[in-house]
Design a protein around this motif. Structure first.
Motif, PDB file in Angstrom:
ATOM      1  N   ASN A  53      -0.425   8.655 -16.872  1.00 56.35           N
ATOM      2  CA  ASN A  53      -0.648   9.358 -15.888  1.00 56.35           C
ATOM      3  C   ASN A  53      -1.327   8.238 -14.649  1.00 56.35           C
ATOM      4  OD1 ASN A  53      -0.119  11.849 -16.543  1.00 56.35           O
ATOM      5  ND2 ASN A  53      -1.843  12.186 -17.746  1.00 56.35           N
ATOM      6  N   ASP A  54      -1.942   7.386 -15.115  1.00 54.81           N
ATOM      7  CA  ASP A  54      -2.599   6.261 -14.080  1.00 54.81           C
ATOM      8  C   ASP A  54      -1.426   5.594 -13.561  1.00 54.81           C
ATOM      9  OD1 ASP A  54      -5.206   7.068 -14.722  1.00 54.81           O
ATOM     10  OD2 ASP A  54      -5.492   5.166 -16.156  1.00 54.81           O
ATOM     11  N   PHE A  55      -0.519   5.142 -14.197  1.00 53.57           N
ATOM     12  CA  PHE A  55       0.676   4.389 -13.513  1.00 53.57           C
ATOM     13  C   PHE A  55       1.450   5.363 -12.676  1.00 53.57           C
ATOM     14  CE2 PHE A  55       5.076   2.544 -13.423  1.00 53.57           C
ATOM     15  CZ  PHE A  55       4.876   1.325 -13.389  1.00 53.57           C
ATOM     16  N   ALA A  56       1.630   6.625 -13.142  1.00 50.71           N
ATOM     17  CA  ALA A  56       2.309   7.437 -11.989  1.00 50.71           C
ATOM     18  C   ALA A  56       1.751   7.667 -10.734  1.00 50.71           C
ATOM     19  CB  ALA A  56       2.467   8.960 -12.930  1.00 50.71           C
ATOM     20  N   LYS A  57       0.412   7.681 -10.703  1.00 49.09           N
ATOM     21  CA  LYS A  57      -0.470   7.608  -9.370  1.00 49.09           C
ATOM     22  C   LYS A  57       0.228   6.945  -8.287  1.00 49.09           C
ATOM     23  CE  LYS A  57      -4.644   9.297 -11.669  1.00 49.09           C
ATOM     24  NZ  LYS A  57      -6.203   8.992 -11.798  1.00 49.09           N
ATOM     25  N   ASP A  58       0.551   5.738  -8.748  1.00 55.79           N
ATOM     26  CA  ASP A  58       0.984   4.748  -7.901  1.00 55.79           C
ATOM     27  C   ASP A  58       2.747   4.465  -7.737  1.00 55.79           C
ATOM     28  OD1 ASP A  58      -1.530   4.296  -6.868  1.00 55.79           O
ATOM     29  OD2 ASP A  58      -1.732   2.647  -8.550  1.00 55.79           O
ATOM     30  N   HIS A  59       3.255   5.359  -8.787  1.00 51.92           N
ATOM     31  CA  HIS A  59       4.631   5.131  -8.752  1.00 51.92           C
ATOM     32  C   HIS A  59       5.409   6.427  -8.851  1.00 51.92           C
ATOM     33  CE1 HIS A  59       3.000   1.359 -10.450  1.00 51.92           C
ATOM     34  NE2 HIS A  59       3.877   0.930  -9.745  1.00 51.92           N
ATOM     35  N   PRO A  60       5.613   7.240  -7.826  1.00 50.50           N
ATOM     36  CA  PRO A  60       6.231   8.561  -7.899  1.00 50.50           C
ATOM     37  C   PRO A  60       7.123   8.916  -8.680  1.00 50.50           C
ATOM     38  CG  PRO A  60       6.270   7.749  -5.956  1.00 50.50           C
ATOM     39  CD  PRO A  60       5.268   6.607  -6.581  1.00 50.50           C
TER      40      PRO A  60
END
Length: 243
Positions: A53-60
Motif C-alpha cells: 500500500n505504501d508503494f502504491a501511493k507513489d506508483h499508481p
C-alpha cells in the motif's frame, strides 16, 4: 500494444517485497506496453499489505488485494486473476525466481496459443541456481505423476510463471476449486478439457531461499488433490464454482 496485468500472490513476504516491487516497476516501466500489477496478500500476518500500500501511493499502476485468513496460494492467484483487466494476465511468484525479463519470451506465444507457461526441464532452459537435491528429485517424481494422471506432455506444471489471455484465464479460474499448491495442475487440466492451446517456454530460473512449500505437508496434499480431480471426471472439473 497489449495491456499486461501481473498478479503476484504473497504470504508473509515483507522481507522480499521491497526489492520485488522495485524490480517490477523498473522492468515494466521500460517496456512499450501498458501494464498494472496486483499483489494479493493471502492473509499475511506481517507488514506485507502495508509495504504494498505504501508503494502504491507513489506508483499508481500497483494495487493491493488483502484478505484474511490465509486461504492458500491457489486462492490468492485465483483472486488476483479474476480481478485483472489486462488483455493478457501473467502470474509470477514474489521471489522472482523466474526473472521478469522472461515475460518477453512468453508474450510472442500469445499470438498462436491461449496459454504460455515457463518450463524448467526443457533443454533450452537455464537453471542458474538449482534447488537442493532432495527438492529437485521430489519435483521430478511429482511431474512424472502429474503427467501420468493429469496433463500428458507438459513437463513442468508447477513453475510459477504462467501467462493467459484474459478471457481464457477468467474462463479457467472460474472453474478452479483447489486453494493450495495443486491449483497449477488443476488449471492446466481444465485448460486441456476446454481445448485451449498451452505452449511450454524455456526460461531462466534461479532457486530462491524461503520457499513456502513444505514437502512433508504439501506433497501429500497435492497428491490427494491430484487423485481427487482426476477421479472427479471432466464434467465435474468443468463445473463453475458456486461462489
Amino acid at each position: 500494444m497489449p495491456h499486461l496485468s501481473v498478479v503476484v500472490p504473497a504470504y508473509n513476504e515483507e522481507q522480499r517485497l521491497p526489492r520485488t516491487l522495485a524490480r517490477l516497476h523498473e522492468y515494466y516501466e521500460a517496456q512499450d506496453y501498458e501494464y498494472d500489477v496486483i499483489v494479493v496478500s493471502d492473509g499475511s500476518k506481517d507488514r506485507t499489505a502495508q509495504i504494498v500500500n505504501d508503494f502504491a501511493k507513489d506508483h499508481p499502476r500497483f494495487r493491493m488485494i488483502d484478505y484474511s485468513p490465509n486461504r492458500g496460494k491457489g486462492f490468492a492467484v485465483r483472486t488476483g486473476i479474476m480481478a485483472a483487466t489486462g488483455e493478457y494476465i501473467l502470474f509470477c511468484d514474489a521471489d522472482l525466481a523466474t526473472p521478469q525479463e522472461e515475460t518477453e519470451k512468453l508474450l510472442p506465444h500469445m499470438k498462436a496459443a491461449e496459454i504460455a507457461i515457463g518450463s524448467r526441464p526443457l533443454r533450452e532452459s537455464q537453471l542458474e541456481k538449482h534447488q537442493p537435491l532432495y527438492r529437485e528429485m521430489f519435483s521430478r517424481m511429482s511431474n512424472k505423476l502429474i503427467q501420468l494422471l493429469a496433463v500428458r506432455g507438459i513437463k513442468d506444471t508447477q513453475c510459477g510463471f504462467k501467462m493467459f489471455h484474459r478471457n481464457v484465464a477468467h474462463d479457467i479460474f472460474s472453474r478452479c476449486k483447489l486453494n493450495e499448491f495443486g491449483f497449477d495442475f488443476e488449471c492446466l487440466m481444465i485448460a486441456r478439457d476446454l481445448g485451449y492451446r498451452i505452449d511450454e517456454v524455456p526460461i531462466r530460473w534461479l532457486d530462491q531461499e524461503g520457499s513456502k512449500v513444505v514437502l512433508m505437508r504439501d506433497g501429500p496434499r497435492a497428491l490427494r488433490d491430484l487423485v481427487k480431480i482426476r477421479m472427479a471426471g471432466k464434467k465435474r472439473r468443468l463445473s463453475k464454482r458456486e461462489d
